[in-house]
Design a protein around this motif. Structure first.
Motif, PDB file in Angstrom:
ATOM      1  N   GLN A  73       0.793  -1.071  -0.402  1.00 33.31           N
ATOM      2  CA  GLN A  73      -0.032   0.304  -0.188  1.00 33.31           C
ATOM      3  C   GLN A  73       0.749   1.155   0.446  1.00 33.31           C
ATOM      4  O   GLN A  73       1.634   1.192   0.671  1.00 33.31           O
ATOM      5  CB  GLN A  73      -0.962  -0.187   1.347  1.00 33.31           C
ATOM      6  CG  GLN A  73      -2.118  -0.955   1.417  1.00 33.31           C
ATOM      7  CD  GLN A  73      -2.830  -0.962   2.491  1.00 33.31           C
ATOM      8  OE1 GLN A  73      -2.528  -0.385   3.599  1.00 33.31           O
ATOM      9  NE2 GLN A  73      -3.723  -1.639   2.342  1.00 33.31           N
ATOM     10  N   LYS A  75       0.677   4.835   1.420  1.00 31.67           N
ATOM     11  CA  LYS A  75       0.132   5.776   2.358  1.00 31.67           C
ATOM     12  C   LYS A  75       0.217   7.398   2.724  1.00 31.67           C
ATOM     13  O   LYS A  75       0.962   7.657   2.178  1.00 31.67           O
ATOM     14  CB  LYS A  75       0.211   5.049   3.994  1.00 31.67           C
ATOM     15  CG  LYS A  75      -0.081   3.839   3.629  1.00 31.67           C
ATOM     16  CD  LYS A  75       0.834   3.213   5.077  1.00 31.67           C
ATOM     17  CE  LYS A  75       0.573   2.267   5.143  1.00 31.67           C
ATOM     18  NZ  LYS A  75       1.206   0.945   4.805  1.00 31.67           N
ATOM     19  N   VAL A  77      -0.143  10.083   4.952  1.00 29.62           N
ATOM     20  CA  VAL A  77      -1.087  10.172   6.152  1.00 29.62           C
ATOM     21  C   VAL A  77      -0.449  11.692   7.183  1.00 29.62           C
ATOM     22  O   VAL A  77      -0.257  12.713   6.422  1.00 29.62           O
ATOM     23  CB  VAL A  77       0.173   8.959   7.133  1.00 29.62           C
ATOM     24  CG1 VAL A  77       0.297   7.644   6.125  1.00 29.62           C
ATOM     25  CG2 VAL A  77       1.282   9.824   7.027  1.00 29.62           C
ATOM     26  N   TYR A 135      -5.302   8.081   7.670  1.00 24.71           N
ATOM     27  CA  TYR A 135      -4.426   7.839   5.877  1.00 24.71           C
ATOM     28  C   TYR A 135      -5.515   7.456   5.060  1.00 24.71           C
ATOM     29  O   TYR A 135      -5.961   7.250   5.569  1.00 24.71           O
ATOM     30  CB  TYR A 135      -2.804   6.762   6.766  1.00 24.71           C
ATOM     31  CG  TYR A 135      -3.597   5.709   7.225  1.00 24.71           C
ATOM     32  CD1 TYR A 135      -3.644   4.626   6.143  1.00 24.71           C
ATOM     33  CD2 TYR A 135      -3.571   5.674   8.075  1.00 24.71           C
ATOM     34  CE1 TYR A 135      -3.871   2.993   6.755  1.00 24.71           C
ATOM     35  CE2 TYR A 135      -3.712   4.938   9.532  1.00 24.71           C
ATOM     36  CZ  TYR A 135      -3.410   3.227   8.595  1.00 24.71           C
ATOM     37  OH  TYR A 135      -3.938   2.359   9.106  1.00 24.71           O
ATOM     38  N   CYS A 137      -5.219   5.237   1.557  1.00 27.36           N
ATOM     39  CA  CYS A 137      -4.187   3.636   0.759  1.00 27.36           C
ATOM     40  C   CYS A 137      -4.413   3.119  -0.394  1.00 27.36           C
ATOM     41  O   CYS A 137      -5.610   4.315  -1.428  1.00 27.36           O
ATOM     42  CB  CYS A 137      -4.750   2.923   1.876  1.00 27.36           C
ATOM     43  SG  CYS A 137      -4.373   2.888   3.612  1.00 27.36           S
TER      44      CYS A 137
END
Length: 202
Positions: A73, A75, A77, A135, A137
């Motif tokens: 993944q 991310k 964030v 976050y 993804c």
């Protein structure tokens, strides 16, 4: 690209980006765009997000270092409340910065976002009394696909802020505290991840 600024390849690690949104504030409060696909693409970032996650943690909680084995993944964030020290570790075997880490403090005040592409381990330490962490993804969560690394692997050498203690030889957190005496808090799984050299043998 008026709503964000992007610092690319932070820490000398290709693909890691720190994104700072434009915040429009006055005496009433503020407004900002937390994600705009057009602005991202104009900045050269082409990601398709499929899942949003949010977690809540108390001071001293350390989550990580996590990665996905078969379904990696990317991310994006950020901390929407409190403060965390967020870390990415390059696990791309052909990368010139394999095993290198980069960390950044994400807070509700600085509103910075950290983009971590596929092929990295990720974790964060909560520095405030409480933190809420969000976050986006690029792939869905796949049960059973979790991997991890010891948060205190000396080969990686992450310099976690406000943390004091003696390395016990594994991921255990006993004996570690923040500088104000708050105990380091990891779940059992995160205390038992292997070190880098045992997790990957190319």
């Amino acid at each position: 690209m008026g709503q964000i600024t992007v610092e690319k390849n932070v820490g000398g690690i290709e693909g890691l980006c720190v994104i700072t949104p434009a915040v429009h504030g006055d005496s009433r409060g503020y407004f900002m765009e937390t994600y705009n696909q057009k602005d991202m693409e104009e900045a050269g970032l082409h990601m398709d997000f499929v899942q949003d996650n949010q977690s809540s943690s108390t001071k001293g909680v350390l989550r990580g270092l996590h990665f996905q084995k078969q379904f990696p993944q990317g991310k994006l964030v950020r901390a929407i409340r409190g403060s965390v020290f967020d870390v990415a570790v390059d696990l791309r075997k052909d990368s010139e910065t394999y095993g290198k880490w980069y960390g950044i403090e994400l807070t509700e005040e600085n509103k910075k976002q950290f983009y971590i592409p596929e092929g990295f381990a990720h974790g964060y330490l909560v520095l405030s009394d409480h933190a809420e962490f969000c976050y986006k993804c690029t792939d869905f969560y796949h049960p059973g696909d979790d991997g991890g690394l010891a948060w205190n692997d000396p080969e990686i050498g992450i310099e976690w802020p406000q943390l004091t203690g003696t390395y016990p030889g594994n991921g255990a957190c006993a004996g570690y505290t923040l500088t104000d005496g708050t105990p380091l808090n990891l779940n059992e799984r995160d205390q038992n991840w292997p070190v880098l050299k045992d997790a990957f043998q190319f």
